[in-house]
Design a protein around this motif. Structure first.
Motif, short mmCIF file in Angstrom:
data_model
loop_
_atom_site.label_atom_id
_atom_site.label_comp_id
_atom_site.label_asym_id
_atom_site.label_seq_id
_atom_site.Cartn_x
_atom_site.Cartn_y
_atom_site.Cartn_z
N THR A 219 0.84 -1.20 0.00
CA THR A 219 0.00 0.00 0.00
C THR A 219 0.87 1.25 0.00
N ARG A 220 0.37 2.27 -0.72
CA ARG A 220 1.15 3.50 -0.93
C ARG A 220 0.36 4.75 -0.53
N GLY A 221 -0.52 4.63 0.45
CA GLY A 221 -1.28 5.79 0.90
C GLY A 221 -2.12 6.37 -0.22
N ALA A 222 -2.00 7.69 -0.42
CA ALA A 222 -2.78 8.36 -1.46
C ALA A 222 -2.42 7.87 -2.86
N GLY A 223 -1.29 7.18 -2.99
CA GLY A 223 -0.87 6.66 -4.29
C GLY A 223 -1.49 5.33 -4.64
N GLY A 224 -2.40 4.82 -3.79
CA GLY A 224 -3.06 3.55 -4.07
C GLY A 224 -2.25 2.38 -3.54
N ALA A 225 -2.13 1.34 -4.33
CA ALA A 225 -1.43 0.13 -3.90
C ALA A 225 -0.86 -0.57 -5.12
N GLN A 226 -0.08 -1.60 -4.85
CA GLN A 226 0.46 -2.43 -5.92
C GLN A 226 0.41 -3.88 -5.47
N ALA A 227 -0.12 -4.73 -6.31
CA ALA A 227 -0.20 -6.16 -6.02
C ALA A 227 0.98 -6.88 -6.68
N TRP A 228 1.57 -7.78 -5.92
CA TRP A 228 2.69 -8.58 -6.42
C TRP A 228 2.34 -10.06 -6.28
N TRP A 229 2.73 -10.84 -7.25
CA TRP A 229 2.59 -12.28 -7.20
C TRP A 229 3.78 -12.88 -7.94
N ARG A 230 3.88 -14.18 -7.95
CA ARG A 230 5.10 -14.83 -8.45
C ARG A 230 5.43 -14.44 -9.88
N HIS A 231 4.40 -14.18 -10.67
CA HIS A 231 4.63 -13.96 -12.10
C HIS A 231 4.47 -12.51 -12.54
#
Length: 322
Positions: A219-231
């Protein structure tokens, strides 16, 4: 395989306390809080049977927190109320509504809670924050996750509180153990920057996603978020909102994410724990997340934004997300 339909509760293990919110202008205000308790409250408001294993005092603060939780369907594990003072966290807000915390906290699990944790296995277990870092309770939490992993999926939010911790070098091993045990992990940029100073948080999130969890969300606060997975990885857009304060926003995000994954059958234990794990793994075996995970991440972002729009850790009910 929806948790609510099957009647198996989600179990949240961790601290419940009182947030005392101060400044930058106006009087001090008190609200029930604690990261795991906030997640339990969020899941309860979203319609999930949920049990909280915690430590609350038998004082006025404790009574306030208990009513707050129980009014929204959160069941306390037996032994969670003890003859002691309830812990507090004082959040000092800056002019943007961001909070810095100081703590007066004791974290331990009574023997009655420890026994209850292994009675009637839950569908899913969530933990994090102070509960996974502060002794003696943190050791009990770790052993509980090892014991329950064969029958329940696991989510974890480090939600690090440096004022209560040793050095990053000393904390990393326990955090990495918890990450490896988990199916879903959420962490903030601040968490990873403190834990691995000098390393890009993206690098840490990507490594975690290769070493255990099917899904890691940064999570990046006001910048939203980023999802990570193996690929791969992808951005999660923020939901614009007029911020009152950010207290409990990350916990609301976690509750919204876990809720939607439970509804989709991608988390949840009992007889189907391995089927749920397999389904979650299958959903992250491509270079682009399928719509079911996109929807879960979008729901998490909306849940967090609605919490930011009001004072304190006050996550939305299911009807507010329609």
């Amino acid at each position: 395989m929806e948790t609510a339909a099957r009647g198996l509760p989600a179990l949240v293990v961790g601290e419940a306390l009182v947030d005392i919110i101060a400044g930058p202008h106006g009087p001090r205000r008190s609200h029930p809080g604690g990261s795991p308790a906030n997640v339990a409250l969020g899941l309860g408001r979203l319609g999930h049977p949920v049990r909280l294993a915690t430590r609350l005092g038998d004082d006025t603060h404790g009574l306030h927190v208990r009513k707050h939780l129980e009014d929204d369907g959160v069941e306390l594990s037996p032994g969670s109320v003890v003859a002691a003072s309830t812990s507090t966290a004082t959040a000092v807000l800056d002019t943007a509504g961001a909070a810095n915390y100081t703590f007066d906290i004791t974290w331990a699990l009574s023997s009655a809670v420890e026994k209850a944790l292994l009675d009637g296995p839950p569908a899913h277990v969530h933990t994090g924050s102070i509960a996974t870092a502060l002794s003696p309770g943190a050791d009990h939490v770790l052993s509980t996750l090892h014991a329950l992993r064969s029958s329940a999926t696991i989510s974890y939010d480090p939600n690090l509180r440096p004022a209560l911790l040793r050095s990053p070098e000393q904390e990393r091993e326990r955090v990495e153990q918890l990450v490896a045990l988990s199916d879903v992990v959420k962490a903030s940029e601040e968490d990873l920057a403190w834990l691995h100073p000098g390393e890009n948080p993206d690098t840490t999130a990507a490594r975690w996603a290769r070493n255990g969890p099917a899904l890691v969300v940064l999570t990046r606060g006001a910048g939203g978020a980023q999802a990570w997975w193996r690929h791969g990885h992808q951005d999660v857009a923020p939901v614009p909102v007029q911020v009152v304060d950010t207290v409990g926003a990350g916990d609301a995000f976690m509750a919204g994410l876990v809720s939607q994954l439970l509804h989709a059958g991608l988390l949840g234990g009992g007889p189907g724990v391995e089927a749920a794990r397999a389904a979650l793994r299958a959903a992250t075996e491509t270079d682009r997340l399928p719509s079911v995970l996109d929807e879960a991440l979008a729901r998490a972002a909306l849940t967090a934004s609605l919490t930011c729009a009001r004072e304190g850790a006050d996550p939305p009910a299911a009807a507010e997300l329609v």
